[in-house]
Design an enzyme around this catalytic site. Sequence first.
Site, PDB file in Angstrom:
ATOM      1  N   GLU A 188      -5.491  -6.208  -4.199  1.00 54.73           N
ATOM      2  CA  GLU A 188      -6.524  -6.460  -3.178  1.00 54.73           C
ATOM      3  C   GLU A 188      -5.932  -6.503  -1.768  1.00 54.73           C
ATOM      4  O   GLU A 188      -6.530  -5.998  -0.808  1.00 54.73           O
ATOM      5  CB  GLU A 188      -7.221  -7.796  -3.480  1.00 54.73           C
ATOM      6  CG  GLU A 188      -8.342  -8.146  -2.545  1.00 54.73           C
ATOM      7  CD  GLU A 188      -9.481  -7.133  -2.575  1.00 54.73           C
ATOM      8  OE1 GLU A 188     -10.195  -7.084  -3.580  1.00 54.73           O
ATOM      9  OE2 GLU A 188      -9.641  -6.394  -1.598  1.00 54.73           O
ATOM     10  N   GLY A 191      -6.139  -6.233   4.350  1.00 56.81           N
ATOM     11  CA  GLY A 191      -5.696  -7.640   4.347  1.00 56.81           C
ATOM     12  C   GLY A 191      -6.624  -8.560   3.603  1.00 56.81           C
ATOM     13  O   GLY A 191      -6.812  -8.460   2.392  1.00 56.81           O
ATOM     14  N   GLY A 208      -1.605 -10.290   8.778  1.00 62.16           N
ATOM     15  CA  GLY A 208      -1.154 -11.649   9.058  1.00 62.16           C
ATOM     16  C   GLY A 208      -0.924 -12.432   7.767  1.00 62.16           C
ATOM     17  O   GLY A 208      -1.417 -12.055   6.705  1.00 62.16           O
ATOM     18  N   GLY A 263       3.315 -10.823  13.201  1.00 59.60           N
ATOM     19  CA  GLY A 263       3.467 -10.467  11.780  1.00 59.60           C
ATOM     20  C   GLY A 263       2.481  -9.423  11.303  1.00 59.60           C
ATOM     21  O   GLY A 263       2.318  -9.238  10.098  1.00 59.60           O
ATOM     22  N   LYS A 269       0.819  -1.224   0.000  1.00 64.53           N
ATOM     23  CA  LYS A 269       0.000   0.000   0.000  1.00 64.53           C
ATOM     24  C   LYS A 269       0.843   1.260   0.000  1.00 64.53           C
ATOM     25  O   LYS A 269       0.452   2.267  -0.592  1.00 64.53           O
ATOM     26  CB  LYS A 269      -0.981   0.007   1.185  1.00 64.53           C
ATOM     27  CG  LYS A 269      -0.376  -0.209   2.549  1.00 64.53           C
ATOM     28  CD  LYS A 269      -0.359  -1.656   2.920  1.00 64.53           C
ATOM     29  CE  LYS A 269       0.534  -1.922   4.098  1.00 64.53           C
ATOM     30  NZ  LYS A 269       0.168  -3.077   4.877  1.00 64.53           N
ATOM     31  N   LYS A 310      -3.676   3.299   2.953  1.00 67.31           N
ATOM     32  CA  LYS A 310      -4.838   2.518   2.497  1.00 67.31           C
ATOM     33  C   LYS A 310      -6.022   3.442   2.187  1.00 67.31           C
ATOM     34  O   LYS A 310      -6.734   3.237   1.199  1.00 67.31           O
ATOM     35  CB  LYS A 310      -5.217   1.498   3.574  1.00 67.31           C
ATOM     36  CG  LYS A 310      -4.115   0.460   3.817  1.00 67.31           C
ATOM     37  CD  LYS A 310      -4.356  -0.286   5.119  1.00 67.31           C
ATOM     38  CE  LYS A 310      -3.312  -1.344   5.380  1.00 67.31           C
ATOM     39  NZ  LYS A 310      -3.343  -1.875   6.745  1.00 67.31           N
ATOM     40  N   ILE A 361      -9.884  -8.868   3.650  1.00 68.47           N
ATOM     41  CA  ILE A 361     -11.241  -8.408   3.279  1.00 68.47           C
ATOM     42  C   ILE A 361     -11.229  -7.983   1.809  1.00 68.47           C
ATOM     43  O   ILE A 361     -10.404  -7.145   1.429  1.00 68.47           O
ATOM     44  CB  ILE A 361     -11.676  -7.187   4.129  1.00 68.47           C
ATOM     45  CG1 ILE A 361     -11.620  -7.509   5.613  1.00 68.47           C
ATOM     46  CG2 ILE A 361     -13.066  -6.721   3.717  1.00 68.47           C
ATOM     47  CD1 ILE A 361     -11.943  -6.313   6.509  1.00 68.47           C
TER      48      ILE A 361
END
Length: 446
Positions: A134, A139, A312, A192, A110, A210, A141
Amino acid sequence: MGVEKFGPVRVGLLGIGTVGGGTFEVLWRNRQEITRRAGRRIEITQVADRDVDHARRIVADRARVLDDAAAVVADPAIDIVVELIGGTGVALKLVLAAIEAGKHVVTANKALLAMHGNEIFAAASRRGVMVAFEAAVAGGIPIIKALREGLSANRIESIAGIINGTTNFILSEMRDKGLAFDAVLAEAQRLGYAEADPTFDIEGVDAAHKATILAALAFGIPVQFDKCYVEGISTLQSTDIKFAEQLGYRIKLLAITRRRERGEGPHGIELRVHPTLIPARRLIANVEGAMNAVWVKGDAVGETMYYGKGAGAEPTASAVVADLIDVARVLTADPENRVPHLAFQAESISDLPILPMDDVETAYYLRMRVADEPGVLADLARILADGEISIDALLQREPGAGEDQTDIVLLTHVTFERRVNQAIARIEALPTVLSKVVRIRLEELA
Ligand code: NDP
Ligand code: HSE
């Protein structure tokens, strides 16, 4: 496999850290399902990482491992380059080189898109290749697909999201378990979630990256990270979290982008990230831990909300692999008819400006320490009335025995930021006001 009409798509993976490792594993583990969905096999045939030994331990004999990412990009045997190195240095060079070489690109980066998206998308359009991202927002979603495809009939009005897992995890753990900031951050790093430089998370920069991408997609404007207002959680005090709760609100680091084309004040796009009071009864106020949620309001659909793991290895890999499947599906389609990168045609870009913070309209939580003496409230009320700021609620802590000071918390109705700035300057100049005014923005999200 019966569904296969074409040969495999060959992928070069750059960077096999948290997300790269997850991507390699998910693509391998679910290869049968993925082949069925894509109509052809998607194979990571080359992996580049600075740490070749670490990469070999993950990859074993399933792909060739190199330490030279540029060599993977230049290899004619690679169809899609997946950039999971991060940052805006070497990643930018590699992505532009991949595009120049006519390769499609999938990235979760991003920062790269928020800072250099206009240049990258222009280069990709010239070369007729896809850049899919995406995983770059929220993440796992599928919010990019929701905006680009599922909601494409709508005029988008507002987006508000918890789109940084690390800060939401920190706020939740601190509130629920009373843990210290540094301990929770260390745990977010271990899991992470955090960026290579965690100040990007804590200071709101990652959420702003984002939000910048979401604003471009939603409103058909170029990516303009430099115009995003950014405030993180490092100065947030537990006192304010407690007062907010007493008033029926939760504080979240919210990314907000909203179209304003009606009413008083200049028209344009609000683009901002800051701690925000949200009514505790709203769904989004109850999003906890590293979970993300994005609330989108469109003129036809009304309010929608998307919820899931925002960070993650495998949640993010889920989005990276979905992009790989998308790219594989359209690889043979007519380039002219592919979905444009930001969902709008480059020649029909909107010239709506990003509004300066002074012109943003929202409600406010204001807290100040005052001398416990007559006239203080009257002074505050007069200053707010002069600024045409209307008070929605007021809370005054009872001073303790022998104390001659107390805290006053005010909630305002929606007003312009410039009015609040002027009022705060006057309030702080009062001899009876003994602290800086703590200001947290408040959104009803209705
Ligand atoms: P990591 O640091 O875990 O992985 C990056 C990998 O790239 C490391 O193995 C690193 O090696 C390697 N690398 C660095 N420089 C080079 C180079 N020049 N050539 C080859 N390999 C190199 O990062 P993440 O996986 O967490 O993040 C990757 C991207 O995904 C970032 O853009 C991040 O913002 C984004 N992202 C991350 C999410 C997450 O939850 N972690 C979620 C959504 C997006 P070394 O360790 O030796 O530096
Ligand atoms: N550091 C980011 C976060 C990773 O915590 O949300 C996901 O983009």
